[in-house]
Structure formats: structure tokens, C-alpha cells
Scaffold this motif. Structure first.
Motif, PDB file in Angstrom:
ATOM      1  N   GLY A  27       0.797  -1.222   0.000  1.00  0.00           N
ATOM      2  CA  GLY A  27       0.000   0.000   0.000  1.00  0.00           C
ATOM      3  C   GLY A  27       0.824   1.263   0.000  1.00  0.00           C
ATOM      4  N   ARG A  28       2.091   1.140  -0.384  1.00  0.00           N
ATOM      5  CA  ARG A  28       2.928   2.332  -0.469  1.00  0.00           C
ATOM      6  C   ARG A  28       2.452   3.208  -1.631  1.00  0.00           C
ATOM      7  N   LEU A  29       2.248   4.494  -1.352  1.00  0.00           N
ATOM      8  CA  LEU A  29       1.730   5.418  -2.354  1.00  0.00           C
ATOM      9  C   LEU A  29       2.856   6.253  -2.950  1.00  0.00           C
ATOM     10  N   PRO A  30       2.662   6.750  -4.158  1.00  0.00           N
ATOM     11  CA  PRO A  30       3.664   7.657  -4.731  1.00  0.00           C
ATOM     12  C   PRO A  30       3.849   8.882  -3.845  1.00  0.00           C
ATOM     13  N   VAL A  31       5.039   9.375  -3.792  1.00  0.00           N
ATOM     14  CA  VAL A  31       5.434  10.591  -3.071  1.00  0.00           C
ATOM     15  C   VAL A  31       5.375  10.410  -1.562  1.00  0.00           C
ATOM     16  N   ILE A  32       4.186  10.105  -1.013  1.00  0.00           N
ATOM     17  CA  ILE A  32       4.058  10.075   0.456  1.00  0.00           C
ATOM     18  C   ILE A  32       4.463   8.737   1.042  1.00  0.00           C
ATOM     19  N   GLY A  33       4.611   7.707   0.234  1.00  0.00           N
ATOM     20  CA  GLY A  33       5.028   6.410   0.749  1.00  0.00           C
ATOM     21  C   GLY A  33       4.006   5.818   1.692  1.00  0.00           C
ATOM     22  N   HIS A  34       4.423   5.541   2.931  1.00  0.00           N
ATOM     23  CA  HIS A  34       3.539   4.936   3.934  1.00  0.00           C
ATOM     24  C   HIS A  34       2.993   5.951   4.935  1.00  0.00           C
ATOM     25  N   LEU A  35       3.168   7.222   4.678  1.00  0.00           N
ATOM     26  CA  LEU A  35       2.731   8.228   5.653  1.00  0.00           C
ATOM     27  C   LEU A  35       1.243   8.119   5.967  1.00  0.00           C
ATOM     28  N   HIS A  36       0.451   7.711   4.982  1.00  0.00           N
ATOM     29  CA  HIS A  36      -1.000   7.640   5.209  1.00  0.00           C
ATOM     30  C   HIS A  36      -1.381   6.535   6.191  1.00  0.00           C
ATOM     31  N   LEU A  37      -0.449   5.641   6.501  1.00  0.00           N
ATOM     32  CA  LEU A  37      -0.741   4.549   7.431  1.00  0.00           C
ATOM     33  C   LEU A  37      -0.555   4.962   8.889  1.00  0.00           C
ATOM     34  N   LEU A  38       0.001   6.135   9.115  1.00  0.00           N
ATOM     35  CA  LEU A  38       0.203   6.608  10.485  1.00  0.00           C
ATOM     36  C   LEU A  38      -1.021   7.394  10.940  1.00  0.00           C
ATOM     37  N   GLY A  39      -1.579   7.020  12.070  1.00  0.00           N
ATOM     38  CA  GLY A  39      -2.753   7.698  12.590  1.00  0.00           C
ATOM     39  C   GLY A  39      -2.393   8.808  13.549  1.00  0.00           C
ATOM     40  N   SER A  40      -3.358   9.194  14.382  1.00  0.00           N
ATOM     41  CA  SER A  40      -3.151  10.273  15.354  1.00  0.00           C
ATOM     42  C   SER A  40      -2.151   9.885  16.430  1.00  0.00           C
ATOM     43  N   PHE A  41      -2.017   8.582  16.664  1.00  0.00           N
ATOM     44  CA  PHE A  41      -1.066   8.089  17.660  1.00  0.00           C
ATOM     45  C   PHE A  41      -0.068   7.175  16.948  1.00  0.00           C
ATOM     46  N   PRO A  42       1.024   7.747  16.420  1.00  0.00           N
ATOM     47  CA  PRO A  42       1.948   6.953  15.597  1.00  0.00           C
ATOM     48  C   PRO A  42       2.494   5.719  16.294  1.00  0.00           C
ATOM     49  N   HIS A  43       2.765   5.806  17.603  1.00  0.00           N
ATOM     50  CA  HIS A  43       3.317   4.633  18.296  1.00  0.00           C
ATOM     51  C   HIS A  43       2.332   3.460  18.270  1.00  0.00           C
ATOM     52  N   VAL A  44       1.034   3.761  18.312  1.00  0.00           N
ATOM     53  CA  VAL A  44       0.022   2.700  18.241  1.00  0.00           C
ATOM     54  C   VAL A  44      -0.051   2.144  16.817  1.00  0.00           C
ATOM     55  N   SER A  45      -0.080   3.039  15.842  1.00  0.00           N
ATOM     56  CA  SER A  45      -0.117   2.605  14.440  1.00  0.00           C
ATOM     57  C   SER A  45       1.092   1.748  14.090  1.00  0.00           C
ATOM     58  N   LEU A  46       2.270   2.182  14.549  1.00  0.00           N
ATOM     59  CA  LEU A  46       3.498   1.438  14.234  1.00  0.00           C
ATOM     60  C   LEU A  46       3.489   0.069  14.895  1.00  0.00           C
ATOM     61  N   ARG A  47       2.967  -0.012  16.127  1.00  0.00           N
ATOM     62  CA  ARG A  47       2.870  -1.321  16.789  1.00  0.00           C
ATOM     63  C   ARG A  47       1.959  -2.252  15.993  1.00  0.00           C
ATOM     64  N   ASP A  48       0.801  -1.745  15.560  1.00  0.00           N
ATOM     65  CA  ASP A  48      -0.146  -2.580  14.826  1.00  0.00           C
ATOM     66  C   ASP A  48       0.400  -2.982  13.451  1.00  0.00           C
ATOM     67  N   LEU A  49       1.065  -2.051  12.772  1.00  0.00           N
ATOM     68  CA  LEU A  49       1.658  -2.371  11.474  1.00  0.00           C
ATOM     69  C   LEU A  49       2.763  -3.418  11.620  1.00  0.00           C
ATOM     70  N   ALA A  50       3.577  -3.283  12.662  1.00  0.00           N
ATOM     71  CA  ALA A  50       4.668  -4.238  12.868  1.00  0.00           C
ATOM     72  C   ALA A  50       4.134  -5.634  13.165  1.00  0.00           C
ATOM     73  N   ALA A  51       3.001  -5.691  13.883  1.00  0.00           N
ATOM     74  CA  ALA A  51       2.410  -6.995  14.181  1.00  0.00           C
ATOM     75  C   ALA A  51       1.959  -7.699  12.908  1.00  0.00           C
ATOM     76  N   GLN A  52       1.529  -6.927  11.905  1.00  0.00           N
ATOM     77  CA  GLN A  52       1.038  -7.519  10.662  1.00  0.00           C
ATOM     78  C   GLN A  52       2.147  -7.749   9.631  1.00  0.00           C
ATOM     79  N   HIS A  53       3.081  -6.801   9.560  1.00  0.00           N
ATOM     80  CA  HIS A  53       4.014  -6.804   8.428  1.00  0.00           C
ATOM     81  C   HIS A  53       5.486  -6.969   8.834  1.00  0.00           C
ATOM     82  N   GLY A  54       5.800  -6.841  10.099  1.00  0.00           N
ATOM     83  CA  GLY A  54       7.186  -6.931  10.529  1.00  0.00           C
ATOM     84  C   GLY A  54       7.650  -8.367  10.678  1.00  0.00           C
TER      85      GLY A  54
END
Length: 470
Positions: A27-54
Motif C-alpha cells: 500500500g505504499r503510495l507515490p510521493v508520500i510512501g507509507h505516511l497515510h498509514l500513520l494515525g493520530s497516535f503513531p506509536h500505536v499505528s506502528l505497533r499494529d503495522l509491525a504486528a502484521q508486516h514486521g
């Protein structure tokens, strides 16, 4: 293993090949990359993304134009912060910190090198030694007495007390006293310092376009636009710190020494030894205010809320403090803190669930190296998600629950500390870039929380819900 890449096109190709092998979300987008995957609480978003894709605690994100390695497991954190600490000890360039901290010459944001080693040495051997921290005990106890007196006055009518404002002011006044001595209150600087710290926090912690698209800063119009607020805040810091430093420098040398001399006195006394400019001194003072205020205030506020939401835990802590400290004492002093094991456990648990920096200050790799079977190229930004580590159910029993008892003798985390030795618990970081102000922050929190428990009974105002914890 440290890897050296070649130059030019071959280097860029090898770098992209290495990055391409790291696990990364689709789901990487042109220009912004993965920025759209970060929510209001980046540490929570990053934890959830890492659980799925890390994998193996590592995940690569393309945040705008910047490849960013996210570290989310104790083993990966140990590899980055201990095994390869010498490789990941630098910081990414940031125009905002360059403006706020005089070219990023402070101990927190300075790139790794000779100057950083100098300012780290100043912090650890002159400003924040255990002996120096103890020398400020009377100032801390004085500020505690002022808070207790204010609470007594405000509580006479039975009205609710805004503890956020009070604890923020307390943490700021403690660091003000340490930095500039008694003059800060006489000259009315404490309120201005508090406002400037809040402005810094907003600038550093917010979304900064230039951090994700560094090439934009080369355009003058973009540079002026994105850095305008930072320059305004910097100007206010500069004027205030200039006046304080000049005032201290004008004092006779005999008045700038002694056990209780403040940070400005200390920095002036070592200025020639370490070849410090006035801007270097101002950079250290600015980061002392920033780190010293936010850490203590955030931990105190969350500790109070957690205890009020769990009256049985508050009763247990109050009983410990009140049974340990003689009833005739008007204030819990730092001499009384040694025997308060449950108090220390409450603070450790608060730091675990509500650490002031859920994402550690970003690191930057200075060379290519192998981490958990992956090659991490040089110039890769690295974010350690310490919030995710501290809530990992594979390392913590009842990971989402507030259970101070886990840190008591016989508890599941009794041997875990916050000094960078346990990589599932890194509220202050680890390795070369660990926060040098741990002792200062912890004793500030301990003395205030102990007195709040000793003097008062607490409850939340009506209709106060638990809310969502982030």
C-alpha cells in the motif's frame, strides 16, 4: 557485521537492494510512501503495522522520501542499541531542531561525533551526576512545600483542583531552579519558560514536512514557510537565555562556585575547558528545560490518574508512605524515599504504560550493518517503538493492566530496571544515547508523588471516565 558500500550509482543500487529485502507493508503510495498509514497516535499505528508486516522485530516504512526502520522487539532493540550501538549512535538531520537547539548542538539531537562526546561528558560528569542531583534536594523540597500549601488553600472550599497545571508548573519550577538558581522566580521567568517548553514540544513532536521530504528545505520559500514558527520560538529562547547567562557571567567568580551552583554557573565554569561558545551553552540549557519539564510532569500526571482510577492501589501506596514517614513531619523529604518500595514500583509501572517518549528520538545509521539477518544501509533512520516493547504480551504478564506489584520483590518484573539494561523496558532509551537525566527525573517524581499521597486523599471529579490510554 559492519558493511561498507561503494560510491555513486553502485552505492544507491546496493542501498535500495538492501532496503528492498526488509519486511514492509503493502500500500505504499507515490510521493508520500507509507505516511497515510500513520494515525493520530503513531506509536500505536506502528505497533499494529509491525504486528502484521514486521519480521524479527523489524519493519521498513517509506515515510515520504525517508526510509525508516521501525524496531518493535527486545531482540531487535538490543541489536540496534547495544550490539551495533556504535553504528546507530547518530541522529537524523532536522531543520526544526537545528533552529531550536542552535544547530542541534545539544546533547539529545546532536549528530554523533566529537562535539556530542564533549556535551555528553559535560552532562554526565558536571551537570547530572548523582552528587549534583542530590545538591538540588532542598530546592525540590521547597517547591514541594509550595505545591502542598497551594493545594491546602484550594481544597478548603472542596472545589476540584486542576492537577495538570499544578504538576506542570512544579516540574518546570524544579528545572528552573536547577538551571538558573533563585533568580528565575524573582524575575518572573518561570511562566515564560513553561510556555516555551510547550512550544518546543509542539514543534518537535508534531508533523514536520521537512523531516519527511528533506529536499524541500533546499527551496527558500518552503524553508521560510516550514521553519517560521520555530524561528519565532527560538528568538524568545535566545533573548531569555542571553539575559540569564549575562546575569550569571557578571557575578564574581566566588559567587558562581559551591555545591549548590546552578547549571548556568557550571557551564560557564567549564566553558574554556570544553571550548564552548555561548550558543553551545544555550543549546544545553534549552534541552535541559525541555527534557526536565516534560518527563516529570507526564509521569506525575499519569500516576495520579491511574491511582485515582484504582482506589485500592492508592490506599496501598498511602499506607506505605504514611506508615513509613513519621506523622509529625510536615513534608516527606528525600531521606524518606529509600524505604518506599511500592512508590518506586508505581512510578516504574507508570513509566511502562505511559512513558513520556513512546518513540525514542530517532537514530541514524552511520554505516551499513547486519541486524537479525538483514542488511541495514548507512543513512537509514531508525525508530525504536519503546511503547510497543513495554506492552508486548510475550514479555509482560497482563501487559495492558496497571500492576505495580510486578516490580516488587518476587514480582514477574522485579529485576527489570529503566537504565537501559532490559530491552523490553526503555523509557529513557539505552546505549550511548540514553537520557543522562534519569536520576534528576526520578527523584523529582518520587518526592512529589510521595507528598501528594502523604498529605491528601484523592478522587476523580464526577463524570470522569477512563478514556482511551495511548
Amino acid at each position: 557485521m559492519v558493511r561498507r558500500f561503494g560510491n555513486g550509482t553502485a552505492t544507491a543500487r546496493a542501498r535500495e537492494e538492501a532496503l528492498g529485502k526488509l519486511p514492509s507493508p503493502r500500500g505504499r503510495l507515490p510521493v508520500i510512501g507509507h505516511l497515510h498509514l500513520l494515525g493520530s497516535f503513531p506509536h500505536v499505528s506502528l505497533r499494529d503495522l509491525a504486528a502484521q508486516h514486521g519480521r524479527d522485530g523489524l519493519m521498513l516504512l517509506r515515510l515520504g522520501a525517508v526510509p525508516t526502520l521501525v524496531v518493535s522487539s527486545p531482540a531487535a532493540a538490543q541489536a540496534v542499541l547495544r550490539t551495533h550501538d556504535h553504528v546507530f549512535a547518530s541522529r537524523p538531520h532536522s531543520p526544526v531542531t537545528d533552529i531550536l537547539f542552535y544547530g542541534s548542538t545539544d546533547v539529545a539531537f546532536c549528530p554523533y561525533g566529537h562535539h556530542w562526546r564533549q556535551v555528553k561528558k559535560i552532562a554526565t560528569t558536571h551537570l547530572l551526576t548523582a552528587r549534583k542531583v542530590r545538591s538540588y534536594r532542598h530546592a525540590r523540597e521547597h517547591e514541594v512545600r509550595l505545591v502542598v500549601a497551594k493545594l491546602r488553600r484550594d481544597a478548603v472550599g472542596g472545589d476540584a483542583v486542576n492537577m495538570s497545571d499544578l504538576l506542570n508548573a512544579f516540574a518546570n519550577d524544579v528545572i528552573c531552579h536547577a538551571v538558573s538558581g533563585k533568580s528565575f522566580r524573582k524575575q518572573g521567568h518561570n511562566k515564560l519558560f513553561r510556555e516555551l517548553v510547550e512550544a518546543n514540544s509542539s514543534l518537535i513532536g508534531g508533523f514536520n514536512l521537512e523531516d519527511h521530504f528533506p529536499a524541500l528545505v533546499k527551496l527558500d520559500i518552503i524553508k521560510r514557510m516550514v521553519c517560521a514558527k520555530a524561528r519565532r520560538v527560538h528568538k524568545m529562547w535566545d533573548d531569555l537565555l542571553d539575559s540569564l547567562i549575562d546575569h550569571h557571567a557578571s557575578k564574581p567568580a566566588s559567587e558562581r562556585g559551591g555545591e549548590d551552583c546552578d547549571f548556568i554557573d557550571v557551564l560557564l565554569s567549564v566553558q574554556q575547558e570544553y571550548n564552548l561558545t555561548k550558543d553551545h551553552i544555550k543549546a544545553q540549557l534549552t534541552i535541559m528545560f525541555e527534557a526536565g519539564t516534560d518527563t516529570s510532569f507526564i509521569v506525575l500526571e499519569y500516576a495520579m490518574v491511574r491511582l485515582m482510577q484504582s482506589p485500592h492501589l492508592m490506599a496501598k501506596l498511602q499506607a506505605e508512605v504514611r506508615n513509613t514517614v513519621p506523622k509529625e513531619k510536615d513534608t516527606v523529604t528525600e531521606d524518606d524515599l529509600t524505604g518506599l518500595a511500592y512508590l518506586k514500583a508505581v512510578i516504574k509501572e507508570t513509566l511502562r504504560l505511559h512513558m513520556p517518549a513512546p518513540l525514542l528520538v530517532p537514530h541514524l545509521s552511520m554505516a551499513g550493518c547486519d541486524v537479525n539477518g538483514y542488511t541495514i544501509p548507512s543513512e537509514t533512520r531508525v525508530i525504536v517503538n519503546s511503547w510497543a516493547l513495554a506492552r508486548d504480551p510475550s514479555g509482560w504478564e497482563s501487559a495492558e493492566e496497571f500492576v505495580p506489584e510486578r516490580f516488587l520483590e518476587g514480582g514477574s518484573a522485579a529485576a527489570v530496571d529503566y537504565r537501559g539494561n532490559d530491552f523490553l523496558y526503555l523509557p529513557f532509551g539505552a546505549g550511548r544515547r540514553i537520557c543522562p537525566g534519569i536520576n534528576f527525573a526520578i527523584v523529582t517524581v518520587e518526592i512529589m508523588l510521595a507528598n501528594l499521597m502523604y498529605h491528601f486523599d484523592w478522587k476523580l471529579p464526577p463524570r470522569s471516565g477512563a478514556g482511551r490510554w495511548h
